[in-house]
Design an enzyme around this catalytic site. Structure first.
Site, short mmCIF file in Angstrom:
data_model
loop_
_atom_site.label_atom_id
_atom_site.label_comp_id
_atom_site.label_asym_id
_atom_site.label_seq_id
_atom_site.Cartn_x
_atom_site.Cartn_y
_atom_site.Cartn_z
N GLN A 152 -16.68 -14.82 6.93
CA GLN A 152 -16.59 -13.40 6.72
C GLN A 152 -17.63 -12.66 7.57
O GLN A 152 -18.79 -13.02 7.61
CB GLN A 152 -16.80 -13.05 5.24
CG GLN A 152 -15.57 -13.26 4.38
CD GLN A 152 -15.12 -14.70 4.34
OE1 GLN A 152 -15.86 -15.56 3.89
NE2 GLN A 152 -13.93 -14.98 4.83
N GLY A 153 -17.16 -11.61 8.26
CA GLY A 153 -18.01 -10.88 9.18
C GLY A 153 -17.79 -11.27 10.62
O GLY A 153 -18.22 -10.57 11.53
N ASP A 154 -17.11 -12.38 10.85
CA ASP A 154 -16.80 -12.81 12.21
C ASP A 154 -15.47 -12.24 12.69
O ASP A 154 -15.12 -12.39 13.86
CB ASP A 154 -16.74 -14.33 12.29
CG ASP A 154 -18.11 -14.96 12.13
OD1 ASP A 154 -19.10 -14.34 12.54
OD2 ASP A 154 -18.20 -16.07 11.59
N SER A 155 -14.70 -11.63 11.78
CA SER A 155 -13.41 -11.07 12.14
C SER A 155 -13.50 -10.24 13.41
O SER A 155 -14.45 -9.47 13.60
CB SER A 155 -12.88 -10.17 11.02
OG SER A 155 -12.26 -10.91 10.02
N HIS A 159 -7.07 -5.90 11.52
CA HIS A 159 -7.46 -5.70 10.12
C HIS A 159 -8.86 -5.14 9.97
O HIS A 159 -9.28 -4.79 8.87
CB HIS A 159 -7.28 -6.99 9.31
CG HIS A 159 -8.34 -8.03 9.53
ND1 HIS A 159 -8.21 -9.05 10.44
CD2 HIS A 159 -9.55 -8.22 8.94
CE1 HIS A 159 -9.28 -9.83 10.40
NE2 HIS A 159 -10.11 -9.33 9.51
N ASP A 204 -2.62 -9.37 14.90
CA ASP A 204 -3.95 -8.97 14.44
C ASP A 204 -4.89 -8.69 15.62
O ASP A 204 -5.84 -9.44 15.87
CB ASP A 204 -4.52 -10.03 13.51
CG ASP A 204 -5.69 -9.53 12.69
OD1 ASP A 204 -5.98 -8.32 12.72
OD2 ASP A 204 -6.33 -10.36 12.01
#
Length: 255
Positions: free
Chosen positions: A201-204, A71, A116
């Site tokens: 958020q941002g660690d994806s 993603h 993912d």
């Protein structure tokens, strides 16, 4: 892909971090209290960690290939728009290694649920240690380490320094009670029932990893999604790397 409260952990200007939060229960749709904590990683502690310019994390699968989340990318093909930053815990360090991408390979069949994972081919090798991936479920339990430059609170800004934390395995049965959307054969969960420590958020795309029997770091998960960050009753959801190990290896060979 999911309701707004089921956040993919990638942001355009994102950052990453694991956090301690006040342990007041929150609903899946409510804003989480501010998170604090995570501890700063030492320079060289996790040399395989990579920061990607679209606001995601990743790990060096090979010296010229980054493993991240599907993603985080928009599809497969030639792509020179991504910059990988490696070799530092401080993103502002003059010692940072920055390399552009040349190609992206998104997991075949990815449609926003499960599968993912993605690979990013780099224009030149980065001479740093790589992170091996789990090829069986032998290490899909116990306590895991997560790290990243992501938000230190839900909806927060990116971090300058790499942060780290530990999270315990959560069974598919327990995780499925929190998330109807869970794909048990393709995802693995980790976190504390009372909340307080999580990726955000941002660690994806960043790795979830642990030591194998020989004492070597082994990647068992890829930061994927969750309801908010560090909320009580809602563990983090990660791509189960062992499920896709053969596909990742095969895809990397084509790059």
């Amino acid at each position: 892909m999911k309701l707004l409260s089921a956040l993919k952990r990638c942001v355009a200007a994102g950052a990453v971090i694991l956090a301690a939060v006040s342990l007041q229960p929150t609903s899946a749709s409510a804003a989480a209290p501010p998170v604090v904590g995570g501890t700063r990683a030492a320079q060289g502690e996790f040399p395989f960690m990579v920061r990607l310019s679209m606001g995601c994390g990743g790990a060096l699968y090979a010296k010229d290939i980054v493993l991240t989340a599907a993603h985080c990318v928009s599809g497969s093909g030639n792509n020179t728009s991504i910059t990988a930053t490696a070799g530092v815990v401080d993103l502002r360090s003059s010692s940072a290694i920055k390399v552009r991408s040349t190609k992206v390979l998104q997991a075949p069949g990815y449609n926003g649920t499960g599968k993912d994972w993605a690979l990013i081919k780099l224009a030149q090798p980065i001479n740093l240690p790589t992170l091996k991936i789990a090829e069986t479920t032998a290490y899909n339990s116990g306590t895991f380490t997560v790290a990243g430059w992501g938000a230190a609170r839900e909806g927060g800004a990116q971090q300058r320094y790499l942060l780290k934390a530990q999270v315990p395995f959560v069974s598919d049965a327990a995780c499925g009670q929190a998330y109807d959307e869970l794909v048990p054969n393709e995802e693995i969960c980790a976190g504390y029932n009372q909340g307080g420590v999580d990726t955000c958020q941002g660690d994806s795309g960043g790795p979830m990893f642990r030591k194998d029997n020989a004492g070597a770091w082994t990647q068992v998960g890829i930061v994927s999604w969750g309801y908010g960050c560090a909320r009580a009753g809602y563990p983090g959801v990660y791509t189960e790397v062992s499920t896709f190990a053969a596909a990742i290896k095969s895809a990397a060979a084509t790059l």
